[in-house]
Scaffold this motif. Structure first.
Motif, PDB file in Angstrom:
ATOM      1  N   LYS A   1       0.806  -1.217   0.000  1.00 38.40           N
ATOM      2  CA  LYS A   1       0.000   0.000   0.000  1.00 38.40           C
ATOM      3  C   LYS A   1       0.842   1.271   0.000  1.00 38.40           C
ATOM      4  O   LYS A   1       0.339   2.362  -0.206  1.00 38.40           O
ATOM      5  N   SER A   2       2.149   1.135   0.241  1.00 37.86           N
ATOM      6  CA  SER A   2       3.001   2.317   0.279  1.00 37.86           C
ATOM      7  C   SER A   2       3.752   2.492  -1.030  1.00 37.86           C
ATOM      8  O   SER A   2       3.896   1.551  -1.809  1.00 37.86           O
ATOM      9  N   LYS A   3       4.216   3.717  -1.267  1.00 40.26           N
ATOM     10  CA  LYS A   3       4.943   4.015  -2.489  1.00 40.26           C
ATOM     11  C   LYS A   3       6.044   5.030  -2.235  1.00 40.26           C
ATOM     12  O   LYS A   3       5.959   5.837  -1.328  1.00 40.26           O
ATOM     13  N   ALA A   4       7.089   4.957  -3.076  1.00 40.08           N
ATOM     14  CA  ALA A   4       8.116   5.983  -3.122  1.00 40.08           C
ATOM     15  C   ALA A   4       7.984   6.564  -4.521  1.00 40.08           C
ATOM     16  O   ALA A   4       8.410   5.955  -5.489  1.00 40.08           O
ATOM     17  N   GLY A   5       7.318   7.694  -4.622  1.00 43.80           N
ATOM     18  CA  GLY A   5       7.005   8.235  -5.935  1.00 43.80           C
ATOM     19  C   GLY A   5       5.969   7.345  -6.588  1.00 43.80           C
ATOM     20  O   GLY A   5       4.901   7.097  -6.024  1.00 43.80           O
ATOM     21  N   ASP A   6       6.297   6.793  -7.745  1.00 36.60           N
ATOM     22  CA  ASP A   6       5.374   5.903  -8.447  1.00 36.60           C
ATOM     23  C   ASP A   6       5.728   4.434  -8.273  1.00 36.60           C
ATOM     24  O   ASP A   6       5.111   3.568  -8.881  1.00 36.60           O
ATOM     25  N   ILE A   7       6.734   4.138  -7.466  1.00 43.64           N
ATOM     26  CA  ILE A   7       7.175   2.760  -7.285  1.00 43.64           C
ATOM     27  C   ILE A   7       6.622   2.182  -5.989  1.00 43.64           C
ATOM     28  O   ILE A   7       6.788   2.765  -4.924  1.00 43.64           O
ATOM     29  N   ALA A   8       5.973   1.043  -6.091  1.00 44.57           N
ATOM     30  CA  ALA A   8       5.442   0.379  -4.899  1.00 44.57           C
ATOM     31  C   ALA A   8       6.590  -0.049  -4.000  1.00 44.57           C
ATOM     32  O   ALA A   8       7.609  -0.566  -4.462  1.00 44.57           O
ATOM     33  N   THR A   9       6.448   0.174  -2.707  1.00 44.72           N
ATOM     34  CA  THR A   9       7.465  -0.207  -1.727  1.00 44.72           C
ATOM     35  C   THR A   9       6.778  -0.818  -0.510  1.00 44.72           C
ATOM     36  O   THR A   9       5.551  -0.880  -0.445  1.00 44.72           O
ATOM     37  N   GLY A  10       7.580  -1.251   0.466  1.00 50.13           N
ATOM     38  CA  GLY A  10       7.016  -1.814   1.683  1.00 50.13           C
ATOM     39  C   GLY A  10       6.572  -3.250   1.506  1.00 50.13           C
ATOM     40  O   GLY A  10       5.440  -3.617   1.827  1.00 50.13           O
ATOM     41  N   TYR A  11       7.459  -4.097   1.003  1.00 51.55           N
ATOM     42  CA  TYR A  11       7.117  -5.488   0.710  1.00 51.55           C
ATOM     43  C   TYR A  11       7.229  -6.378   1.944  1.00 51.55           C
ATOM     44  O   TYR A  11       7.961  -6.078   2.890  1.00 51.55           O
ATOM     45  N   ALA A  12       6.506  -7.480   1.910  1.00 51.97           N
ATOM     46  CA  ALA A  12       6.537  -8.432   3.016  1.00 51.97           C
ATOM     47  C   ALA A  12       7.918  -9.072   3.102  1.00 51.97           C
ATOM     48  O   ALA A  12       8.586  -9.298   2.085  1.00 51.97           O
ATOM     49  N   HIS A  13       8.343  -9.358   4.339  1.00 50.80           N
ATOM     50  CA  HIS A  13       9.638  -9.998   4.569  1.00 50.80           C
ATOM     51  C   HIS A  13       9.489 -11.502   4.390  1.00 50.80           C
ATOM     52  O   HIS A  13       9.689 -12.301   5.317  1.00 50.80           O
ATOM     53  N   THR A  14       9.134 -11.889   3.163  1.00 49.54           N
ATOM     54  CA  THR A  14       8.875 -13.280   2.812  1.00 49.54           C
ATOM     55  C   THR A  14       9.353 -13.522   1.387  1.00 49.54           C
ATOM     56  O   THR A  14       9.741 -12.596   0.671  1.00 49.54           O
ATOM     57  N   GLU A  15       9.302 -14.785   0.958  1.00 54.54           N
ATOM     58  CA  GLU A  15       9.646 -15.104  -0.431  1.00 54.54           C
ATOM     59  C   GLU A  15       8.689 -14.401  -1.393  1.00 54.54           C
ATOM     60  O   GLU A  15       9.093 -13.896  -2.444  1.00 54.54           O
ATOM     61  N   GLN A  16       7.410 -14.361  -1.018  1.00 53.63           N
ATOM     62  CA  GLN A  16       6.432 -13.695  -1.872  1.00 53.63           C
ATOM     63  C   GLN A  16       6.735 -12.207  -1.979  1.00 53.63           C
ATOM     64  O   GLN A  16       6.632 -11.607  -3.053  1.00 53.63           O
ATOM     65  N   GLY A  17       7.114 -11.615  -0.862  1.00 53.61           N
ATOM     66  CA  GLY A  17       7.447 -10.199  -0.877  1.00 53.61           C
ATOM     67  C   GLY A  17       8.652  -9.921  -1.760  1.00 53.61           C
ATOM     68  O   GLY A  17       8.702  -8.907  -2.467  1.00 53.61           O
ATOM     69  N   ALA A  18       9.633 -10.810  -1.740  1.00 57.58           N
ATOM     70  CA  ALA A  18      10.825 -10.647  -2.576  1.00 57.58           C
ATOM     71  C   ALA A  18      10.469 -10.738  -4.053  1.00 57.58           C
ATOM     72  O   ALA A  18      10.989  -9.992  -4.885  1.00 57.58           O
ATOM     73  N   GLN A  19       9.554 -11.633  -4.392  1.00 53.52           N
ATOM     74  CA  GLN A  19       9.117 -11.760  -5.782  1.00 53.52           C
ATOM     75  C   GLN A  19       8.389 -10.497  -6.254  1.00 53.52           C
ATOM     76  O   GLN A  19       8.605 -10.019  -7.375  1.00 53.52           O
ATOM     77  N   SER A  20       7.543  -9.951  -5.405  1.00 51.14           N
ATOM     78  CA  SER A  20       6.827  -8.723  -5.748  1.00 51.14           C
ATOM     79  C   SER A  20       7.804  -7.571  -5.939  1.00 51.14           C
ATOM     80  O   SER A  20       7.663  -6.763  -6.870  1.00 51.14           O
ATOM     81  N   ALA A  21       8.799  -7.478  -5.066  1.00 52.36           N
ATOM     82  CA  ALA A  21       9.778  -6.400  -5.160  1.00 52.36           C
ATOM     83  C   ALA A  21      10.565  -6.500  -6.463  1.00 52.36           C
ATOM     84  O   ALA A  21      10.732  -5.510  -7.187  1.00 52.36           O
ATOM     85  N   ALA A  22      11.043  -7.704  -6.782  1.00 51.38           N
ATOM     86  CA  ALA A  22      11.824  -7.890  -8.005  1.00 51.38           C
ATOM     87  C   ALA A  22      11.005  -7.520  -9.235  1.00 51.38           C
ATOM     88  O   ALA A  22      11.510  -6.890 -10.174  1.00 51.38           O
ATOM     89  N   THR A  23       9.734  -7.882  -9.236  1.00 47.45           N
ATOM     90  CA  THR A  23       8.871  -7.597 -10.384  1.00 47.45           C
ATOM     91  C   THR A  23       8.656  -6.101 -10.568  1.00 47.45           C
ATOM     92  O   THR A  23       8.843  -5.555 -11.659  1.00 47.45           O
ATOM     93  N   ASN A  24       8.256  -5.427  -9.512  1.00 45.75           N
ATOM     94  CA  ASN A  24       7.983  -3.991  -9.612  1.00 45.75           C
ATOM     95  C   ASN A  24       9.252  -3.174  -9.852  1.00 45.75           C
ATOM     96  O   ASN A  24       9.233  -2.175 -10.575  1.00 45.75           O
ATOM     97  N   TYR A  25      10.361  -3.596  -9.263  1.00 48.21           N
ATOM     98  CA  TYR A  25      11.622  -2.895  -9.492  1.00 48.21           C
ATOM     99  C   TYR A  25      12.082  -3.082 -10.934  1.00 48.21           C
ATOM    100  O   TYR A  25      12.631  -2.171 -11.554  1.00 48.21           O
ATOM    101  N   GLY A  26      11.867  -4.286 -11.481  1.00 47.47           N
ATOM    102  CA  GLY A  26      12.228  -4.532 -12.868  1.00 47.47           C
ATOM    103  C   GLY A  26      11.446  -3.641 -13.822  1.00 47.47           C
ATOM    104  O   GLY A  26      11.982  -3.131 -14.809  1.00 47.47           O
ATOM    105  N   ILE A  27      10.182  -3.428 -13.520  1.00 49.75           N
ATOM    106  CA  ILE A  27       9.341  -2.556 -14.344  1.00 49.75           C
ATOM    107  C   ILE A  27       9.863  -1.124 -14.298  1.00 49.75           C
ATOM    108  O   ILE A  27       9.957  -0.444 -15.332  1.00 49.75           O
ATOM    109  N   ALA A  28      10.206  -0.649 -13.117  1.00 46.00           N
ATOM    110  CA  ALA A  28      10.691   0.721 -12.965  1.00 46.00           C
ATOM    111  C   ALA A  28      12.025   0.918 -13.682  1.00 46.00           C
ATOM    112  O   ALA A  28      12.229   1.904 -14.396  1.00 46.00           O
TER     113      ALA A  28
END
Length: 274
Positions: A90-117
């Motif tokens: 639910k949080s963002k730094a500018g237009d990039i989603a941030t604040g991912y869960a400290h889990t494998e799922q959270g790491a996957q979400s972070a990698a995906t959104n960071y790759g897009i940015a």
């Protein structure tokens, strides 16, 4: 988004499960990628720039009629895929989603959104590029990588090959397209403090418009991001990239430059969460 050639590039930039997506807020800008030239390779940059994606033929999977089997009560009813995993961030730094869960799922979400940015057209704008790199990378890595990114993205000879001005702007009447479209992720390793996540994606890159010498084309890549848990969030510390897997293309008529430009302007990107 890396400036890789056809070979694997490296630099700084798991588990399985169903991926669910949610549309970004109306202001979200990071839904693009990159790389283009008359051949499949564009430029090589010493493993620092992410996802500058090369151009292959604009062949996509075509339509096909699907046959249904069974009849009457024997036919299984289809149903929507139930969402699983962590709640979307639910949080963002500018237009990039941030604040991912400290889990494998959270790491996957972070990698995906960071790759897009990192694969977006905003990487060609100095101010936006700095905001992206400082958000996506671990602080110590970002400080070391920014000069390298600036050197690559501000190089006039490189921008001229892409058909962009020295400020990374498309010529009048044309639209610069750089967009990453994730297909899936896989956790290669995870120990709580660090994670290695492979992102498989297709990308669109080029200039759309009459007279463009670099039309928008499609490429396929897998980028594996090295992530570290820093100050309550996942951050990138490095990456490797390779071609494919590439699906077999089916003949489809390419859209006009006008239709492509319109689609890019009207269709926003996604924020991904597991």
């Amino acid at each position: 988004m890396s400036l890789g050639d056809d070979h694997e590039s490296s630099g700084g930039y798991g588990g399985t499960g169903q991926t669910r997506t949610r549309l970004p807020d109306s202001g979200d800008a990071f839904g693009d990628p990159r790389r283009r030239s008359s051949s499949r390779s564009l430029v090589t940059v010493v493993g620092v720039v992410v996802l500058l994606i090369a151009a292959i033929a604009f062949a996509n999977r075509g339509d096909g009629d699907t046959e249904s089997s069974g009849s009457g009560s024997d036919k299984a009813e289809s149903s929507a895929t139930a969402p699983t995993g962590e709640q979307p961030v639910k949080s963002k730094a500018g237009d990039i989603a941030t604040g991912y869960a400290h889990t494998e799922q959270g790491a996957q979400s972070a990698a995906t959104n960071y790759g897009i940015a990192l694969g977006s057209a905003d990487m060609y704008n100095l101010e936006k590029r700095h905001a992206i790199v400082n958000t996506v990378y671990a602080p110590d890595v970002a400080a070391a990588q920014l000069p390298e990114f600036d050197q690559v993205y501000s190089k006039e000879s490189f921008l001229e090959k892409l058909g962009l001005t020295k400020d990374g702007v498309a010529p009048s009447g044309q639209t610069f397209v750089s967009r990453v479209v994730p297909v899936g992720t896989k956790v290669a390793s995870y120990n709580g403090g660090t994670a290695s996540v492979a992102l498989w994606y297709t990308s669109l890159f080029g200039l759309s418009g009459e007279g463009s010498k670099n039309p928008v084309t499609e490429s396929w890549y897998t980028t594996t991001y090295q992530l570290k848990w820093v100050d309550g969030d996942w951050k990138v510390t490095g990456f490797t990239q390779k071609d494919g897997p590439v699906p077999v293309g089916r003949d489809q008529r390419a859209s006009t430059a006008e239709d492509m430009s319109k689609a890019v302007e009207e269709y926003g990107g996604f924020t991904y969460a597991r």
